[in-house]
Each structure stands twice: as structure tokens, then as C-alpha cells.
Design an enzyme around this catalytic site. Sequence first.
Site, PDB file in Angstrom:
ATOM      1  N   SER A 131       0.745  -1.280  -0.061  1.00  0.00           N
ATOM      2  CA  SER A 131       0.052  -0.091   0.013  1.00  0.00           C
ATOM      3  C   SER A 131       1.086   1.156   0.041  1.00  0.00           C
ATOM      4  O   SER A 131       1.821   1.392  -0.931  1.00  0.00           O
ATOM      5  CB  SER A 131      -0.743  -0.179   1.121  1.00  0.00           C
ATOM      6  OG  SER A 131      -2.019   0.990   1.066  1.00  0.00           O
ATOM      7  N   ASP A 285      -8.658  -5.974  -4.451  1.00  0.00           N
ATOM      8  CA  ASP A 285      -7.994  -4.620  -4.125  1.00  0.00           C
ATOM      9  C   ASP A 285      -8.664  -3.766  -4.803  1.00  0.00           C
ATOM     10  O   ASP A 285      -9.383  -3.800  -5.855  1.00  0.00           O
ATOM     11  CB  ASP A 285      -6.669  -4.899  -4.491  1.00  0.00           C
ATOM     12  CG  ASP A 285      -5.683  -3.820  -3.808  1.00  0.00           C
ATOM     13  OD1 ASP A 285      -6.164  -3.140  -2.995  1.00  0.00           O
ATOM     14  OD2 ASP A 285      -4.435  -3.708  -3.929  1.00  0.00           O
ATOM     15  N   HIS A 320      -7.032  -6.065  -0.105  1.00  0.00           N
ATOM     16  CA  HIS A 320      -5.627  -5.066   0.166  1.00  0.00           C
ATOM     17  C   HIS A 320      -4.846  -5.534   0.859  1.00  0.00           C
ATOM     18  O   HIS A 320      -5.115  -5.622   2.105  1.00  0.00           O
ATOM     19  CB  HIS A 320      -6.238  -3.692   0.390  1.00  0.00           C
ATOM     20  CG  HIS A 320      -5.291  -2.798   0.155  1.00  0.00           C
ATOM     21  ND1 HIS A 320      -4.806  -2.182  -1.014  1.00  0.00           N
ATOM     22  CD2 HIS A 320      -4.623  -1.985   1.154  1.00  0.00           C
ATOM     23  CE1 HIS A 320      -3.835  -1.278  -0.816  1.00  0.00           C
ATOM     24  NE2 HIS A 320      -3.723  -1.025   0.548  1.00  0.00           N
TER      25      HIS A 320
END
Length: 613
Positions: A131, A285, A320
Amino acid sequence: MAQDYSQFSDAALDKELAAKADVQLYVMVPMRDGVRLATHVYRPKGVTGPLPTILVKTPYNEMPYKAGTTRSALDAIKHGYALVLQNERGRYYSEGEWEILGHPQTDGYDTLTWIAKQSWSNGKVGTRGCSSTAEWQLALAGQNHPAHAAMVPQSSGAGIGKVGEFQEQGNWYTGGVPRNLFFVWLYGVDNPLRAQPPKGLDSKTIARLARYNDLEAKKPEVNWPTQIRHLPVNEMLQDLGEPKGTFEELINRDGPADPAWRKGGLYHDDKGWGVPALWFNSWYDVSIGPNMALFNHARTVNSDKEASDNQYAIVTPSNHCGFNARSLQVPYKSGDRDMGTVNFDADKEVYAFFDRWLKGDVNAFPKTTPPVRYYSMGANSWKQSAQWPPEGSAPMKLYLRSSGRANSLAGDGKLTAVAPGAGEQPDRYAYDPTNPVQTVGGGDCCNGGLVIAGAFDQRGVESRDDVLVYTSEPLTEPLEVSGFVRAFLKVSSDAKDTDFAVKLVDVGPDGTAYILGDTIMRARYRDSYDKPAMMTAGQTYTVKPTPITTSNTFLPGHRIRVEVTSSNFPKFVRNLNTGGDNEKETKFVVANNALHHAAGEESYIELPVVGRK
């Protein structure tokens, strides 16, 4: 057997770190403009020879004496690496003003230069992170720093500006529609009124100060399900009492083609690529499409042939950053859907890749490793390919058809390989911005709980009259769909502007409707992000939303379903349908929209089918 630190207590971790590591805390690393970035350095105790280094750079408060940080350091040391952990500029004890993506064009480059000059460094650095600890790596890879030997970007889509057909500008948009997740994320991360220590403190003083003051802002709690409806959108955070900051700068830009998107740290596909990479992505995601498009770009740009020849991607069925979760080692469930036992060890892959490029161990990650390894949902099995989409895939066209009553599950919408004839009536529905279609699952992240990503049942959504539902007959044999799924819609509206949202769904024999992916397109951008154009009532237009990216094997007895509507909230900002500056408005109109599908105005999807006979 290698030590597993996952079950160590905090006290045991501290003791182990003292025994195994030489640690330098809050080393203040100077950048080219004199700003110093707070940096921790962890090295194997007693090792005098040059070491390969893993660099993790983050906007988050990872550094102050946390168990997770200690585990990461011990894992790196166990594998024979130094770990450098650094806070981005303007975050916590790093000096300067924060800018989203952490000044990757300069600060990342300068940090690599600093590491390579250290007596304990072998001159080879690998970057790693998920991320926001991954996104800054992308623009850095375009600069091809001589010490940047390898990278492991995980869920890195918010670092991508424009790549191929995706122009999301760091996930701020999908199809020109802003995503609400960043509004919540920036409230928590951006802090224009942050506390700062006095300038010029030495590392020892900063380390002691951080023992009892980690500079973590404690902002008031927000009722996001209510606040996310605030109009105008561009005053959503100011309404909470926040000073103007990054949110206002970005939300007031003039769409995806605004030149300002070129001035920050986003990676755009007119740049080169200079670093071997192991990409980690997830089907649920926020930006699986741009991530796979950038993987393809890095493989073909050939500004550095060795780098382009050594790009590898792994895609799991998780959310994610979920591929690091221990739950993937046991039967895994995404939303309402069982995914089987994924049985995946991310850390093993990461260190094998680093051993190849930072230590020169060519056998650790051999050239025979498949470039793409992906988990196909439905079949619940790992597959591999030399490319993405997989070799042997071919488009299958399925037409959206009805007798003009595809509204909801109770309608007559169908998905068929047979093209429509003349005279099929369009499907019509009213989109009211005060009553948007609720988001249920799909790909998302980082939104304060507004949307839970994953494979959730869509039947509640499909019960609405403003959702058009098109379903195939049950399949008689397995059908693997892997790649970019494209929708081609013929639409009209009595509004000057509106949105068109699409979902791809796997319907089980019991009727459970698992979402595979979703997308959306703002009609004004149907021809170009550079030259938006309003709609004229009574005129039919072609809208081609951003592709859905997935791998799913539709099993015998299952059906393929496509939904079309005009909202997907709170994942995406509502279109107020006026044709004005949507994010600055408070007034709205109801849009009466139609999907056309008669001969000559066909609406359809193209599924990338693998192994189709």
C-alpha cells in the site's frame, strides 16, 4: 529450523532484538535540500562484511518500538539483510512538509544513495512494502538508481497515474468518478496542524523524545456513513473543522487530465522502468486493473532490458494487502464465498527474490519461475502463465438483452452469445442521487469501514428496480475467465451527465450471486478525459467503462451475470447529474437513463476466456 517470531511476546521480541541486532534509532538522513528524514537501521549483530539492504519507507507510524517493526527487523536479520526503515518527509520525526507519495522523485533516490555509501552496505538495495509503503517505489523505479537492485511492490496501485487504458491518478478516480476511500484516508493521514519537535535535534535526543511522544495525531471520531453524503463533496473535511490540506488540493483538480497530476510522485507510462520486480496483487484490491497493466508495461518498455525481462506477478484472492495474512494458509473465505486453501507464503517468495538480486544467488529465484502465478476463483486453484492475460485466452462476446424489462432480478434480462435483432426495446430506469445503489463488496480498501471488500452476495442490490440484471443460462462445462473484462454499453439519458456502473457476478446453482469485480464511467468522459462532453437528451452514446480485472472459473451449473446501473455508493462519489462541477455542487436532478441493445445498438461484454475451443 528457522525461527518464527510471530508468537513472541513484546518482551521476548525486545530481548531477541538486543541479542541478534545492532540497532541505530532515529538516524537523521539528509536529503539534497537539507531536510532530514528519521531512519532506523537494523543490522545482524557482529557482522562486519558488507550487507544487502531492504529499504521500507512509510507515511505510517511504524517506527516507535512496535512489535510488528521488531518482527520485521528480526526476519530481515535472520535472512542476512540489513533493514532500513524510514518515515516519509513531514511524518512524525522526519523534517519538512508531507506530500502524498513522500517526494519519491528525490527523497527515495537520495536515501538509496545514502545507503550505498554506508560502510556496512554492499551497494545493493531492495525496496519492499504494501500500500503506502509500496506506492512511492514506482516513480523511483523509473529513475533506475544504480543501487536499486530489486523491488517488491505490494498493492501499489495508488502510485500509478496513467498506464495504458487506465487513467486513475493514484486511484483517485475510476472512469473519471472520484473514489470516496481517499477522503477517509486523508482525514487520518494528512495533518496540516501536526506537532513538530524543535529543528536540529540530534538522533540520541530524538530517540529519547520518541519514547514518550510518538507524535501520533488523535483526531476526533467521525460518523463516516453520514459524513460521506456531505455536499458539496469538496467541503467534506472542512465541515469537520479540518484546515485545508491535500484533500482540497486533489478534489478541486479539473478531472483525470488535469496537468497537476503530472507534478507529484505518480508513475506514468511515458517513463522508463529500471528495476526487477516481484509484484503482489489481489483480486479484491482497489486497483487490480492498473496494477496488472503496469506489470505489463514494465515487461515491455525495455528502457532497461534486464529489468523488463525480470518482472513477476503473484495474484491472490484476498483483499488489499491480504496476501500477508496467515489466514491464507488455512481455508480462506472472501466475503460470502469459500476460496479453498490458498496455501501461500509471501515472505518465502520475497526473500527468495531478494536473494537472487541482492545476494546474487541465481538458484534462489530461478529463471524458470513463471512470470505470472494467479489464483483462479471458482476452481480454487493456482495457475501459472507466461503473460497477462494468460496465453490462449480469447474474447467471448455476450450480449445484454431483454424485452425492455431487465429491471431487478424479477426482470427478463438475459446474457447470450446470440446477437439481438431489430426492435428490442431499451431498458429504462431512474437514478436518484439521494437514493444511490449501495456498495456491497467488490474491490476497495482503506475507507474507515464504509465498504468491506470481498466476494459478497449481490442479491440485495439486484432486488432494486434501478439495477438492470442480465444473466446467462447455466453453464454445462467449466469456463475460465482470466484477464481484462470489457463492457460496451449503448446508453442515453435526459440528464446532461450521469454515471454508468457495471458489475460481473458469478451466480451459483443456489442463486448466490458473488461479485467478481466492478467498474464505473462518468458519461462526460466517454470519448476522452481531455475533452469532456455533455449528453443530449434522446441521443444514444457508446460508453466503455474501465475494464474489470479478474480470474474466475465459472463451474458447471453456474451462470454469468452482469449488472448495470448508475451508482455504486459509498465506493464512488455520486453524480448529481447536472453536468456542472459535480464535486462543488449541492443541487441535483434525477436522471432517467436507458440501456439500448437492439441490432445496430448492441450492448455487450467481452470475457477473456482461457482455453476456449
